[in-house]
Structures are given as C-alpha cells and as structure tokens.
Design a protein around this motif. Structure first.
Motif, PDB file in Angstrom:
ATOM      1  N   GLU A   1       0.711  -1.147   0.011  1.00 14.01           N
ATOM      2  CA  GLU A   1      -0.023  -0.054   0.063  1.00 14.01           C
ATOM      3  C   GLU A   1       0.992   1.038  -0.068  1.00 14.01           C
ATOM      4  O   GLU A   1       0.606   2.238  -0.764  1.00 14.01           O
ATOM      5  CB  GLU A   1      -1.061   0.163   1.205  1.00 14.01           C
ATOM      6  N   ALA A   2       1.956   1.195   0.802  1.00 11.85           N
ATOM      7  CA  ALA A   2       2.791   2.404   0.851  1.00 11.85           C
ATOM      8  C   ALA A   2       3.743   2.361  -0.472  1.00 11.85           C
ATOM      9  O   ALA A   2       3.744   3.700  -1.016  1.00 11.85           O
ATOM     10  CB  ALA A   2       3.680   2.121   1.883  1.00 11.85           C
ATOM     11  N   VAL A   3       3.938   1.197  -1.019  1.00 14.57           N
ATOM     12  CA  VAL A   3       4.501   1.518  -2.565  1.00 14.57           C
ATOM     13  C   VAL A   3       3.514   2.324  -3.555  1.00 14.57           C
ATOM     14  O   VAL A   3       4.071   3.079  -4.227  1.00 14.57           O
ATOM     15  CB  VAL A   3       4.931   0.193  -3.053  1.00 14.57           C
ATOM     16  N   ALA A   4       2.237   1.717  -3.507  1.00 14.08           N
ATOM     17  CA  ALA A   4       1.331   2.191  -4.245  1.00 14.08           C
ATOM     18  C   ALA A   4       1.091   3.822  -3.915  1.00 14.08           C
ATOM     19  O   ALA A   4       1.078   4.444  -4.985  1.00 14.08           O
ATOM     20  CB  ALA A   4       0.051   1.614  -4.179  1.00 14.08           C
ATOM     21  N   GLU A   5       1.011   4.116  -2.686  1.00 21.12           N
ATOM     22  CA  GLU A   5       0.863   5.680  -2.580  1.00 21.12           C
ATOM     23  C   GLU A   5       2.261   6.321  -3.016  1.00 21.12           C
ATOM     24  O   GLU A   5       1.932   7.479  -3.744  1.00 21.12           O
ATOM     25  CB  GLU A   5       0.854   5.867  -1.074  1.00 21.12           C
ATOM     26  N   TYR A   6       3.374   5.929  -2.698  1.00 18.15           N
ATOM     27  CA  TYR A   6       4.572   6.465  -3.324  1.00 18.15           C
ATOM     28  C   TYR A   6       4.529   6.651  -4.897  1.00 18.15           C
ATOM     29  O   TYR A   6       5.020   7.524  -5.273  1.00 18.15           O
ATOM     30  CB  TYR A   6       5.743   5.566  -2.867  1.00 18.15           C
ATOM     31  N   GLY A   7       4.113   5.419  -5.472  1.00 19.70           N
ATOM     32  CA  GLY A   7       3.961   5.669  -7.011  1.00 19.70           C
ATOM     33  C   GLY A   7       2.967   6.512  -7.421  1.00 19.70           C
ATOM     34  O   GLY A   7       3.440   7.499  -8.387  1.00 19.70           O
TER      35      GLY A   7
ATOM     36  N   ALA B   1       0.434  -1.784 -11.816  1.00 11.11           N
ATOM     37  CA  ALA B   1      -0.640  -2.738 -11.426  1.00 11.11           C
ATOM     38  C   ALA B   1      -0.717  -2.773  -9.980  1.00 11.11           C
ATOM     39  O   ALA B   1      -1.889  -2.732  -9.343  1.00 11.11           O
ATOM     40  CB  ALA B   1       0.045  -4.309 -11.712  1.00 11.11           C
ATOM     41  N   VAL B   2       0.401  -2.374  -9.241  1.00 10.99           N
ATOM     42  CA  VAL B   2       0.428  -2.545  -7.640  1.00 10.99           C
ATOM     43  C   VAL B   2      -0.636  -1.298  -7.231  1.00 10.99           C
ATOM     44  O   VAL B   2      -1.630  -1.114  -6.579  1.00 10.99           O
ATOM     45  CB  VAL B   2       1.814  -2.266  -7.075  1.00 10.99           C
ATOM     46  N   MET B   3      -0.444  -0.198  -8.210  1.00 11.88           N
ATOM     47  CA  MET B   3      -1.337   1.210  -7.816  1.00 11.88           C
ATOM     48  C   MET B   3      -2.697   1.174  -7.997  1.00 11.88           C
ATOM     49  O   MET B   3      -3.488   1.536  -7.393  1.00 11.88           O
ATOM     50  CB  MET B   3      -0.776   2.300  -8.769  1.00 11.88           C
ATOM     51  N   ASN B   4      -3.054   0.254  -9.029  1.00  9.93           N
ATOM     52  CA  ASN B   4      -4.621  -0.119  -9.256  1.00  9.93           C
ATOM     53  C   ASN B   4      -5.211  -1.028  -8.317  1.00  9.93           C
ATOM     54  O   ASN B   4      -6.295  -0.845  -8.198  1.00  9.93           O
ATOM     55  CB  ASN B   4      -4.871  -0.663 -10.778  1.00  9.93           C
ATOM     56  N   ARG B   5      -4.196  -1.863  -7.788  1.00  8.02           N
ATOM     57  CA  ARG B   5      -4.774  -2.780  -6.848  1.00  8.02           C
ATOM     58  C   ARG B   5      -4.820  -2.192  -5.484  1.00  8.02           C
ATOM     59  O   ARG B   5      -5.720  -2.822  -4.671  1.00  8.02           O
ATOM     60  CB  ARG B   5      -4.055  -4.224  -6.512  1.00  8.02           C
ATOM     61  N   ALA B   6      -4.322  -0.980  -4.858  1.00 11.18           N
ATOM     62  CA  ALA B   6      -4.185  -0.643  -3.863  1.00 11.18           C
ATOM     63  C   ALA B   6      -5.336  -0.132  -3.222  1.00 11.18           C
ATOM     64  O   ALA B   6      -6.188   0.519  -4.015  1.00 11.18           O
ATOM     65  CB  ALA B   6      -2.917   0.273  -3.575  1.00 11.18           C
ATOM     66  N   ALA B   7      -5.864  -0.452  -1.867  1.00 12.41           N
ATOM     67  CA  ALA B   7      -7.156   0.071  -1.201  1.00 12.41           C
ATOM     68  C   ALA B   7      -6.911   0.754   0.055  1.00 12.41           C
ATOM     69  O   ALA B   7      -7.810   1.131   0.743  1.00 12.41           O
ATOM     70  CB  ALA B   7      -8.056  -1.210  -1.023  1.00 12.41           C
ATOM     71  N   GLY B   8      -5.579   1.101   0.317  1.00 14.94           N
ATOM     72  CA  GLY B   8      -5.133   1.881   1.570  1.00 14.94           C
ATOM     73  C   GLY B   8      -5.594   3.366   1.341  1.00 14.94           C
ATOM     74  O   GLY B   8      -6.057   3.857   0.360  1.00 14.94           O
ATOM     75  N   GLU B   9      -5.856   3.941   2.716  1.00 12.41           N
ATOM     76  CA  GLU B   9      -6.239   5.323   2.596  1.00 12.41           C
ATOM     77  C   GLU B   9      -5.449   6.415   2.030  1.00 12.41           C
ATOM     78  O   GLU B   9      -5.649   7.333   1.325  1.00 12.41           O
ATOM     79  CB  GLU B   9      -6.312   5.674   4.105  1.00 12.41           C
TER      80      GLU B   9
ATOM     81  N   HIS C   1      -4.837   8.643  -5.583  1.00 14.22           N
ATOM     82  CA  HIS C   1      -6.017   8.259  -6.633  1.00 14.22           C
ATOM     83  C   HIS C   1      -6.931   9.528  -6.764  1.00 14.22           C
ATOM     84  O   HIS C   1      -7.239   9.913  -7.699  1.00 14.22           O
ATOM     85  CB  HIS C   1      -6.475   6.849  -6.472  1.00 14.22           C
ATOM     86  N   ARG C   2      -7.507   9.864  -5.732  1.00 10.76           N
ATOM     87  CA  ARG C   2      -8.530  10.879  -5.848  1.00 10.76           C
ATOM     88  C   ARG C   2      -7.842  12.226  -6.405  1.00 10.76           C
ATOM     89  O   ARG C   2      -8.597  13.096  -7.091  1.00 10.76           O
ATOM     90  CB  ARG C   2      -9.394  11.108  -4.588  1.00 10.76           C
ATOM     91  N   ALA C   3      -6.786  12.441  -6.165  1.00 11.22           N
ATOM     92  CA  ALA C   3      -6.181  13.558  -6.601  1.00 11.22           C
ATOM     93  C   ALA C   3      -5.946  13.611  -7.903  1.00 11.22           C
ATOM     94  O   ALA C   3      -5.964  14.620  -8.562  1.00 11.22           O
ATOM     95  CB  ALA C   3      -4.814  13.825  -5.736  1.00 11.22           C
ATOM     96  N   GLY C   4      -5.596  12.321  -8.543  1.00  7.21           N
ATOM     97  CA  GLY C   4      -5.313  12.327  -9.892  1.00  7.21           C
ATOM     98  C   GLY C   4      -6.655  12.226 -10.621  1.00  7.21           C
ATOM     99  O   GLY C   4      -6.870  12.912 -11.606  1.00  7.21           O
TER     100      GLY C   4
END
Length: 242
Positions: free
Chosen positions: A58-64, A106-114, A120-123
């Motif tokens: 989740e942290a990796v997705a947030e960082y991405g 792919a990790v970013m699209n699967r992430a569900a953490g806050e 994602h909402r910012a994007g």
C-alpha cells in the motif's frame, strides 16, 4: 499501515528497494527477506514501519501515485491551451507511465489503503478538471461523469492490453487508435461555443445547446425554467438585475 512520511529515511529506503525488486523481478521477487536485504536492513524493520507485506505494498502504491502526480502537475504548465489537445496529452501521460512501469502501475491499481486512495482521488481531480474545461468550452458530446469514465477506462484498458501482449506483437498504432477513439467519443469536432470565450455565458450556451426537448430527466416546467435561466445567462453572463 502507519501514518508516516515516505521521505523518512528507513521507510523510504524500504519503499524504493521494494519498487526496484518489483520492477526488476516482478511480484514474486518481493518478499520481506528480499526487501530487507535490498534496503540493507533486517526483516523486523519492515513490520515496524508497515505492519505487514500488504501494508508495504500500500505504501509502494501511495509512493507511486505521488511520483506520478508530481510529474503530471509539473507538466501541466506545458500542456497547450487547446483543451482537446490537453486531453490527448493527459491520456498519453497516464498510458506512458503504465507501459513503462507495468508492475508499479498494477500495484497502484490494486491498492485500497487510505494513502493510495487519497492520491488516486487527487489524480481524478486533475482528470475532472480537464473534463470541466472541455465542457466550459463547448467541446463535450457526453455528460461530464461519463466522459471521465471513458477517459479513465480507455487509458487503463490500453495499458492492460499493451502489457499483456508479447513484446514482438506490440503495435504502437494500438495506443494511437484507442486515444483517438476516446477523443471522438467524448468531444465534438467543433465546439458549440468559441474556445476564446470564458465565464458563465459561454458555459450556459454550451449547456443550453445540449438540452433536448424530449429529455425525461426534468419535468416540462423544470425544462422551461432551466432554459429561461440559461438564456438569461447566455445573453449577459448573469449580470445582476436592478
């Protein structure tokens, strides 16, 4: 997942080591032991910072997302004033990121953490801003929400299809055709108002032009009242009346 800044030394080292392993060896290369070794730490450091492997991803997705949005915002100033060309450029940026960094995408699209969800909402806010500019300029041929969904779906579909296709069979024409199909689906060949105009008057004219007499969303009385308001706004920009 703990709420800490990814710029923190150990935490950032672990995230960057995870991304390097992910992009060089795929998901199977990402184990707590391998990540710890790549970051020069012991495995307990991962649990202290992220709770478990899911928290780490989740942290990796947030960082991405943060990296992607930083680049996207930096390039917003370079986009042309033409909102349709801006749409093309934004779509291309998203697809370019996805095809160059497929595992992270792919990790970013699967992430569900806050954290990832907020990024994602910012994007999506950037996307909806582009759609609003198209609507205000009289370019949209569909509802704003549907336009945003089409843009997002075609971009993600393009990335997924490209990455799932063997390298020797990939044809760049696919991405161009999908992009232009998206543009044709959500925009008009010519704006219903002058692109040089701004403010409530041209927006009112654009909405009035999109209204149909047989629309069943509004009652007849509501339809007539809305058209009267739009006509008034279109005539004088909504200037206060004495």
């Amino acid at each position: 997942m703990t709420n800490r800044d990814p710029a923190d030394g150990p935490r950032r080292r672990i995230i960057e080591a995870t991304i390097e392993l992910l992009e060089s060896g795929g998901p199977d290369a990402v184990s707590t032991r391998a990540v710890a070794a790549a970051a020069g730490m012991q495995p307990p450091a991962i649990y202290r910072n992220f709770g478990d492997k899911d928290g780490l991803l989740e942290a990796v997705a947030e960082y991405g997302y943060a990296q992607f949005l930083e680049d996207k915002r930096a390039r917003l100033d370079l986009t042309p004033e033409d909102p349709v060309e801006e749409l093309r450029r934004g779509w291309d940026m998203t697809v370019e990121f996805g095809v160059k960094r497929p595992e992270l995408f792919a990790v970013m699209n699967r992430a569900a953490g806050e954290g990832a969800d907020a990024a994602h909402r910012a994007g999506l806010e950037i996307l909806h801003g582009r759609v609003r500019r198209l609507a205000a300029g009289g370019w949209l041929r569909v509802d704003e929400e549907l336009a945003a969904q089409i843009i997002q779906a075609t971009g993600q579909g393009a990335v997924i299809t490209w990455n799932a296709t063997p390298a020797e069979r990939r044809d760049p024409a696919l991405l161009t055709i999908l992009r232009e199909s998206m543009v044709a689906a959500v925009t008009r060949a010519e704006p219903t108002i002058s692109a040089a105009e701004s403010g409530p008057a041209p927006a009112a004219r654009a909405l009035r032009a999109a209204l149909t007499d047989d629309a069943d969303v509004l009652s007849e009385a509501e339809h007539l009242l809305l058209r009267e308001w739009l006509t008034r706004l279109a005539a004088d920009g909504g200037a206060p009346r004495a």
